[in-house]
Scaffold this motif. Sequence first.
Motif, PDB file in Angstrom:
ATOM      1  N   LEU A  39      44.149  37.498  47.997  1.00 26.19           N
ATOM      2  CA  LEU A  39      44.822  36.279  47.847  1.00 26.19           C
ATOM      3  C   LEU A  39      46.037  36.597  46.710  1.00 26.19           C
ATOM      4  CD1 LEU A  39      42.014  33.610  47.200  1.00 26.19           C
ATOM      5  CD2 LEU A  39      43.917  33.627  49.216  1.00 26.19           C
ATOM      6  N   LEU A  40      45.744  37.445  45.642  1.00 24.68           N
ATOM      7  CA  LEU A  40      46.863  37.949  44.897  1.00 24.68           C
ATOM      8  C   LEU A  40      47.971  38.841  45.526  1.00 24.68           C
ATOM      9  CD1 LEU A  40      44.468  38.889  41.746  1.00 24.68           C
ATOM     10  CD2 LEU A  40      45.967  36.800  42.029  1.00 24.68           C
ATOM     11  N   THR A  41      47.538  39.278  46.623  1.00 25.57           N
ATOM     12  CA  THR A  41      48.615  40.198  47.323  1.00 25.57           C
ATOM     13  C   THR A  41      49.389  39.375  47.953  1.00 25.57           C
ATOM     14  OG1 THR A  41      47.061  42.288  47.316  1.00 25.57           O
ATOM     15  CG2 THR A  41      48.700  42.261  48.795  1.00 25.57           C
ATOM     16  N   ALA A  42      48.817  38.577  48.509  1.00 24.39           N
ATOM     17  CA  ALA A  42      49.587  37.493  49.583  1.00 24.39           C
ATOM     18  C   ALA A  42      50.526  36.666  48.759  1.00 24.39           C
ATOM     19  CB  ALA A  42      48.487  36.532  50.295  1.00 24.39           C
ATOM     20  N   SER A  43      50.178  36.379  47.386  1.00 25.41           N
ATOM     21  CA  SER A  43      51.034  35.438  46.353  1.00 25.41           C
ATOM     22  C   SER A  43      51.936  36.496  45.983  1.00 25.41           C
ATOM     23  CB  SER A  43      50.229  34.597  45.533  1.00 25.41           C
ATOM     24  OG  SER A  43      49.525  35.731  44.688  1.00 25.41           O
ATOM     25  N   GLY A  44      52.106  37.844  46.210  1.00 27.99           N
ATOM     26  CA  GLY A  44      53.206  38.740  45.616  1.00 27.99           C
ATOM     27  C   GLY A  44      52.806  39.138  44.128  1.00 27.99           C
ATOM     28  N   VAL A  45      51.510  39.087  43.841  1.00 29.67           N
ATOM     29  CA  VAL A  45      50.850  39.553  42.596  1.00 29.67           C
ATOM     30  C   VAL A  45      50.255  40.866  42.567  1.00 29.67           C
ATOM     31  CG1 VAL A  45      49.466  39.136  40.337  1.00 29.67           C
ATOM     32  CG2 VAL A  45      50.903  37.180  41.559  1.00 29.67           C
ATOM     33  N   ASN A  46      50.812  41.885  42.107  1.00 27.37           N
ATOM     34  CA  ASN A  46      50.102  43.237  42.263  1.00 27.37           C
ATOM     35  C   ASN A  46      49.052  43.452  41.125  1.00 27.37           C
ATOM     36  OD1 ASN A  46      51.661  43.819  44.620  1.00 27.37           O
ATOM     37  ND2 ASN A  46      53.444  44.319  43.487  1.00 27.37           N
ATOM     38  N   ILE A  47      48.210  42.827  41.194  1.00 26.91           N
ATOM     39  CA  ILE A  47      46.983  43.026  40.216  1.00 26.91           C
ATOM     40  C   ILE A  47      45.661  43.153  40.772  1.00 26.91           C
ATOM     41  CG2 ILE A  47      45.888  42.011  38.308  1.00 26.91           C
ATOM     42  CD1 ILE A  47      48.218  40.615  37.504  1.00 26.91           C
ATOM     43  N   ILE A  48      45.152  44.071  40.469  1.00 21.98           N
ATOM     44  CA  ILE A  48      43.605  44.354  41.031  1.00 21.98           C
ATOM     45  C   ILE A  48      42.638  43.802  40.052  1.00 21.98           C
ATOM     46  CG2 ILE A  48      41.712  45.964  41.955  1.00 21.98           C
ATOM     47  CD1 ILE A  48      44.249  47.669  42.868  1.00 21.98           C
ATOM     48  N   PRO A  49      41.698  42.904  40.228  1.00 24.79           N
ATOM     49  CA  PRO A  49      41.102  42.357  39.267  1.00 24.79           C
ATOM     50  C   PRO A  49      39.888  43.396  38.958  1.00 24.79           C
ATOM     51  CG  PRO A  49      40.493  41.317  41.250  1.00 24.79           C
ATOM     52  CD  PRO A  49      41.718  42.119  41.668  1.00 24.79           C
ATOM     53  N   SER A  50      39.350  43.419  37.676  1.00 19.64           N
ATOM     54  CA  SER A  50      38.293  44.216  37.307  1.00 19.64           C
ATOM     55  C   SER A  50      36.848  43.668  37.877  1.00 19.64           C
ATOM     56  CB  SER A  50      38.393  44.520  35.945  1.00 19.64           C
ATOM     57  OG  SER A  50      38.049  43.310  35.133  1.00 19.64           O
ATOM     58  N   MET A  51      35.809  44.450  37.690  1.00 20.57           N
ATOM     59  CA  MET A  51      34.570  43.825  37.981  1.00 20.57           C
ATOM     60  C   MET A  51      34.139  43.099  37.038  1.00 20.57           C
ATOM     61  SD  MET A  51      33.984  44.888  41.106  1.00 20.57           S
ATOM     62  CE  MET A  51      32.161  44.494  41.173  1.00 20.57           C
ATOM     63  N   GLY A  52      34.319  43.007  35.804  1.00 17.08           N
ATOM     64  CA  GLY A  52      33.943  42.026  35.023  1.00 17.08           C
ATOM     65  C   GLY A  52      34.300  40.599  35.167  1.00 17.08           C
ATOM     66  N   ALA A  53      35.749  40.479  35.571  1.00 14.43           N
ATOM     67  CA  ALA A  53      36.318  39.350  35.928  1.00 14.43           C
ATOM     68  C   ALA A  53      35.624  38.884  37.117  1.00 14.43           C
ATOM     69  CB  ALA A  53      37.861  39.446  36.124  1.00 14.43           C
ATOM     70  N   ILE A  54      35.247  39.522  38.112  1.00 16.00           N
ATOM     71  CA  ILE A  54      34.590  39.324  39.158  1.00 16.00           C
ATOM     72  C   ILE A  54      33.319  38.811  39.004  1.00 16.00           C
ATOM     73  CG2 ILE A  54      33.476  39.942  41.374  1.00 16.00           C
ATOM     74  CD1 ILE A  54      36.657  39.857  41.212  1.00 16.00           C
ATOM     75  N   TYR A  55      32.465  39.080  37.931  1.00 18.68           N
ATOM     76  CA  TYR A  55      31.100  38.832  37.667  1.00 18.68           C
ATOM     77  C   TYR A  55      31.220  37.374  36.825  1.00 18.68           C
ATOM     78  CZ  TYR A  55      28.967  43.028  38.928  1.00 18.68           C
ATOM     79  OH  TYR A  55      28.453  44.190  39.776  1.00 18.68           O
ATOM     80  N   SER A  56      32.243  37.493  36.111  1.00 22.05           N
ATOM     81  CA  SER A  56      32.573  36.066  35.372  1.00 22.05           C
ATOM     82  C   SER A  56      32.905  34.867  36.305  1.00 22.05           C
ATOM     83  CB  SER A  56      33.736  36.199  34.280  1.00 22.05           C
ATOM     84  OG  SER A  56      33.603  37.141  33.316  1.00 22.05           O
ATOM     85  N   LEU A  57      33.846  35.114  37.463  1.00 21.18           N
ATOM     86  CA  LEU A  57      34.154  34.465  38.317  1.00 21.18           C
ATOM     87  C   LEU A  57      32.958  33.819  39.067  1.00 21.18           C
ATOM     88  CD1 LEU A  57      36.251  32.684  39.773  1.00 21.18           C
ATOM     89  CD2 LEU A  57      36.728  34.668  41.301  1.00 21.18           C
ATOM     90  N   PHE A  58      32.209  34.677  39.470  1.00 22.96           N
ATOM     91  CA  PHE A  58      30.610  34.437  40.104  1.00 22.96           C
ATOM     92  C   PHE A  58      29.876  33.615  39.239  1.00 22.96           C
ATOM     93  CE2 PHE A  58      26.497  35.366  40.984  1.00 22.96           C
ATOM     94  CZ  PHE A  58      26.267  35.051  42.333  1.00 22.96           C
ATOM     95  N   GLY A  59      29.741  33.740  37.935  1.00 21.47           N
ATOM     96  CA  GLY A  59      28.920  32.788  37.189  1.00 21.47           C
ATOM     97  C   GLY A  59      29.610  31.612  37.116  1.00 21.47           C
ATOM     98  N   ILE A  60      30.897  31.532  37.049  1.00 25.48           N
ATOM     99  CA  ILE A  60      31.784  30.050  36.849  1.00 25.48           C
ATOM    100  C   ILE A  60      31.261  29.390  38.244  1.00 25.48           C
ATOM    101  CG2 ILE A  60      33.808  29.016  36.725  1.00 25.48           C
ATOM    102  CD1 ILE A  60      34.552  31.143  34.944  1.00 25.48           C
ATOM    103  N   LEU A  61      31.280  29.804  39.156  1.00 27.22           N
ATOM    104  CA  LEU A  61      31.317  29.329  40.734  1.00 27.22           C
ATOM    105  C   LEU A  61      29.850  28.908  40.552  1.00 27.22           C
ATOM    106  CD1 LEU A  61      33.456  31.596  42.851  1.00 27.22           C
ATOM    107  CD2 LEU A  61      34.102  29.365  42.123  1.00 27.22           C
ATOM    108  N   VAL A  62      28.963  29.576  40.240  1.00 31.48           N
ATOM    109  CA  VAL A  62      27.408  29.212  40.339  1.00 31.48           C
ATOM    110  C   VAL A  62      27.331  28.119  39.603  1.00 31.48           C
ATOM    111  CG1 VAL A  62      25.270  30.069  40.087  1.00 31.48           C
ATOM    112  CG2 VAL A  62      26.737  31.544  40.865  1.00 31.48           C
ATOM    113  N   LEU A  63      27.767  28.033  38.084  1.00 30.27           N
ATOM    114  CA  LEU A  63      27.691  26.952  37.140  1.00 30.27           C
ATOM    115  C   LEU A  63      28.357  25.782  37.926  1.00 30.27           C
ATOM    116  CD1 LEU A  63      28.259  28.614  33.762  1.00 30.27           C
ATOM    117  CD2 LEU A  63      25.968  27.871  34.920  1.00 30.27           C
TER     118      LEU A  63
END
Length: 307
Positions: free
Chosen positions: A246-270
Amino acid sequence: MFPPKISQLSSPFSVFRPNPHRVSFLQPHFPSLPLPCASHGQKLSCELKPPLSSNFPSFTSISISLPSSNLLKVSEIGAPVCSGENEDKGISAELNDLSRNGVVYKKTLQLVECSMFAALTGLVYFLSNSLAIENYFSCFFSLPIVISSMRWGVDAGRKTLVATTMLLLVLSGPVKALTFLLKHGLVGFTMGTLWRSGASWNLSILVCTIVRSLGAVGFVLISSFLIRENILALITINIHASLTLLLTASGVNIIPSMGAIYSLFGILVLLNSGSFMFLLHLLYSVFLTRLGMKSSLRLPRWLERAI
């Protein structure tokens, strides 16, 4: 304490003055009456007094003096010797009370309702898993535990939870029993406990959301252990890949870290658990109100107006 002495009889209203060493009583006037002799060293004295006035009948006041020593004593009142027998009789009478307001009737009714709720929940859960329709009835699996907690207290809700889990352990095995316990049983017990204690909706939804999220993560970990595959790692890897795309398709060259992924996973579960618990609170409130238990609920104002 001996009876009081009537010292004088000058008017219809006489004055009583207690004297612990003198006993007085009234006796009709006779010329002479022989008095018994003193025994055991007691001293008896008799005083004959003339009548006070002619308007009243003639009476003679006879006073008897007793020695200062207490000839008659009453022992002090102590604790009853057979107190245990009285307590046993009270307990037996309480246990033999089979009326509707008796202890035995209430405990028996509580046990019967808890067992019936546990049997119904276990049967519905077993059939829904066998017929692959668990997603359609999953919102009702926690309702019997909530009803038991609201009617009979937290102890009854715990009994229903344990009985249902043990029944599913016998019928479906440990996996289904743990699945029910983590996803539905703990949620219903927490909700019933908070509603029984009169907690507000905000606190109840928050605590139930946390319990539901922990149960979901625990279910994932147990499933990973059973199938010998790290399901949590697969979920986070898929989230990472989807977010990077999604970030690449929107033109943002950022690779999210695994900490951000775990945080996003927890937020989605909540968020998922919070929305589910809000709908569950709404459904159970309407259902319990129709059952006549509205007085035991602490509903928000907008829901009370709607109901």
